[in-house]
Design a protein around this motif. Structure first.
Motif, PDB file in Angstrom:
ATOM      1  N   ILE A   1       0.820  -1.212   0.000  1.00  0.00           N
ATOM      2  CA  ILE A   1       0.000   0.000   0.000  1.00  0.00           C
ATOM      3  C   ILE A   1       0.851   1.259   0.000  1.00  0.00           C
ATOM      4  N   ILE A   2       2.141   1.152   0.307  1.00  0.00           N
ATOM      5  CA  ILE A   2       3.008   2.330   0.395  1.00  0.00           C
ATOM      6  C   ILE A   2       3.342   2.833  -1.005  1.00  0.00           C
ATOM      7  N   HIS A   3       3.084   4.116  -1.245  1.00  0.00           N
ATOM      8  CA  HIS A   3       3.424   4.762  -2.515  1.00  0.00           C
ATOM      9  C   HIS A   3       4.146   6.060  -2.167  1.00  0.00           C
ATOM     10  N   ASP A   4       5.470   6.062  -2.375  1.00  0.00           N
ATOM     11  CA  ASP A   4       6.286   7.168  -1.854  1.00  0.00           C
ATOM     12  C   ASP A   4       6.473   8.304  -2.839  1.00  0.00           C
ATOM     13  N   ASN A   5       5.693   8.335  -3.943  1.00  0.00           N
ATOM     14  CA  ASN A   5       5.795   9.471  -4.854  1.00  0.00           C
ATOM     15  C   ASN A   5       4.417   9.801  -5.408  1.00  0.00           C
TER      16      ASN A   5
ATOM     17  N   ASP B   1      10.085  13.599  -5.941  1.00  0.00           N
ATOM     18  CA  ASP B   1       9.086  12.537  -5.798  1.00  0.00           C
ATOM     19  C   ASP B   1       7.768  12.902  -6.457  1.00  0.00           C
ATOM     20  N   ILE B   2       7.544  14.184  -6.710  1.00  0.00           N
ATOM     21  CA  ILE B   2       6.314  14.630  -7.374  1.00  0.00           C
ATOM     22  C   ILE B   2       6.465  14.554  -8.892  1.00  0.00           C
TER      23      ILE B   2
ATOM     24  N   SER C   1      17.079  12.364 -13.538  1.00  0.00           N
ATOM     25  CA  SER C   1      18.201  12.233 -12.602  1.00  0.00           C
ATOM     26  C   SER C   1      18.843  13.582 -12.308  1.00  0.00           C
ATOM     27  N   ALA C   2      19.026  14.387 -13.359  1.00  0.00           N
ATOM     28  CA  ALA C   2      19.652  15.694 -13.172  1.00  0.00           C
ATOM     29  C   ALA C   2      18.782  16.595 -12.307  1.00  0.00           C
ATOM     30  N   TRP C   3      17.444  16.499 -12.461  1.00  0.00           N
ATOM     31  CA  TRP C   3      16.580  17.341 -11.641  1.00  0.00           C
ATOM     32  C   TRP C   3      16.614  16.924 -10.174  1.00  0.00           C
ATOM     33  N   TYR C   4      16.719  15.629  -9.923  1.00  0.00           N
ATOM     34  CA  TYR C   4      16.826  15.163  -8.534  1.00  0.00           C
ATOM     35  C   TYR C   4      18.005  15.851  -7.850  1.00  0.00           C
TER      36      TYR C   4
END
Length: 349
Positions: free
Chosen positions: A84-88, A182-183, A279-282
């Motif tokens: 049930i966990i959704h981290d984004n 994560d968004i 990746s670059a935005w992270y």
């Protein structure tokens, strides 16, 4: 008599009666045991396959390919079942009436994001920009720094965009607070542009195709040489190239050559129209400081987030270029035109 007993014993052995009929019992149940083993193997196979697919789903939606564990929140999530966990999350608009249990294939059809800080005075230019990106299935988010949203509702596409209001805040302030990795993790590329860019000679789809093919993690479209405002020679369009990663400068105080390893000669894009891979935005999101306002100088640091050698992973796309109008935002008149001085001859590579 002995021969008769031996004959009887032999017949009983053949018929399986010498062990009380146990062998006969086993033979009769062999097909049943085979079916039972097959069913058990099938159940084990299906269970293992399901667990494997769950692991793959976790990897897909976790940014770095592994399930995330935040020490500060792990204890608070212990009571939740794993599945049930959704981290984004994402910035996709959902229909008001739909089955929440079923995920349509069209839900994540927009694989790229355009985010622009806007004011009502630049409505016409933003309209032209957004229409081009919507045709290519981009998600659109507008940051309204002047607080005026009502003035945009008469545009056909306005209801398809996400509108966020915060008076007198800049692009980087909005990005830090509303474009958390994560968004926006479902988007391949994040276009974080200013509102004063002319897109007459720009195709979003062709641009994405080029940066994917060339492996550019951070990029920008080249600037039309006739743009009203140009600050760095490396951003000027090279007419004979599809893209370039460096500029050669043999005059003036800045000398750029093959030995140059950083801005403004190579590994540089300007803050007006950067495009980031996921990746670059992270990395960039973590680079942006909470108190960053105008972002002056931050473009000099973006190369740290190139996910490798900045001289190879950062570039300017020439075949898809924009016109920089140099219009002051955050309450500017919208008519300021400051023509740059004549640039000295440079070559690009």
């Amino acid at each position: 008599m002995t021969s008769i007993k031996s004959l009887r014993w032999l017949m009983r052995k053949k018929s399986g009666l010498s062990d009380g009929g146990k062998s006969s019992f086993k033979m009769k149940h062999l097909p049943f045991l085979a079916v039972l083993c097959t069913i058990m193997l099938f159940i084990v196979y299906r269970t293992t396959k399901y667990q494997y697919h769950q692991e793959e789903i976790d990897k897909k939606w976790s940014f770095w390919g592994q399930p995330k564990v935040y020490p500060s929140t792990y204890g608070k999530l212990k009571g939740l079942p794993r599945g049930i966990i959704h981290d984004n999350s994402d910035l996709e608009l959902r229909p008001l009436w739909s089955r929440s249990s079923s995920r349509s294939k069209a839900v994540y059809s927009n694989s790229n994001l355009l985010a622009v800080p806007v004011g009502i005075k630049q409505k016409q230019n933003v309209d032209a920009m957004v229409q081009k990106f919507l045709q290519e299935n981009f998600t659109i988010i507008l940051f309204h720094y002047d607080g005026n949203v009502d003035g945009w509702w008469n545009l056909d596409w306005s209801s398809k965009a996400i509108h966020i209001i915060a008076r007198n805040q800049t692009k980087w302030w909005f990005a830090k607070r509303f474009l958390h990795p994560d968004i926006v993790s479902i988007y391949d590329y994040i276009f974080l542009w200013d509102e004063d860019l002319g897109v007459e000679h720009f195709s979003p789809s062709r641009y994405v195709e080029i940066i994917k093919r060339e492996g550019l993690e951070i990029s920008q479209p080249a600037l039309d040489p006739n743009s009203t405002e140009i600050h760095h020679r490396i951003t000027i369009r090279a007419r004979t190239k599809k893209f370039h990663r460096r500029v050669y400068e043999r005059r003036g105080s800045t000398r750029c050559s093959d030995l140059s390893e950083g801005p403004p000669c190579t590994g540089f894009v300007e803050g007006m129209a950067p495009v980031f891979s996921q990746s670059a935005w992270y990395c960039t999101w973590h680079l942006i400081q909470n108190d960053l306002v105008h972002g002056w100088g931050v473009d000099m640091k973006l190369g740290y987030c190139a996910q490798g050698d900045r001289t190879k992973k950062v570039g300017v796309v020439d075949s898809e270029y924009v016109f920089h109008k140099g219009i002051q935002t955050l309450g500017g008149s919208g008519h300021r035109m400051t023509k740059v001085s004549k640039l000295q001859r440079t070559t690009m590579c």
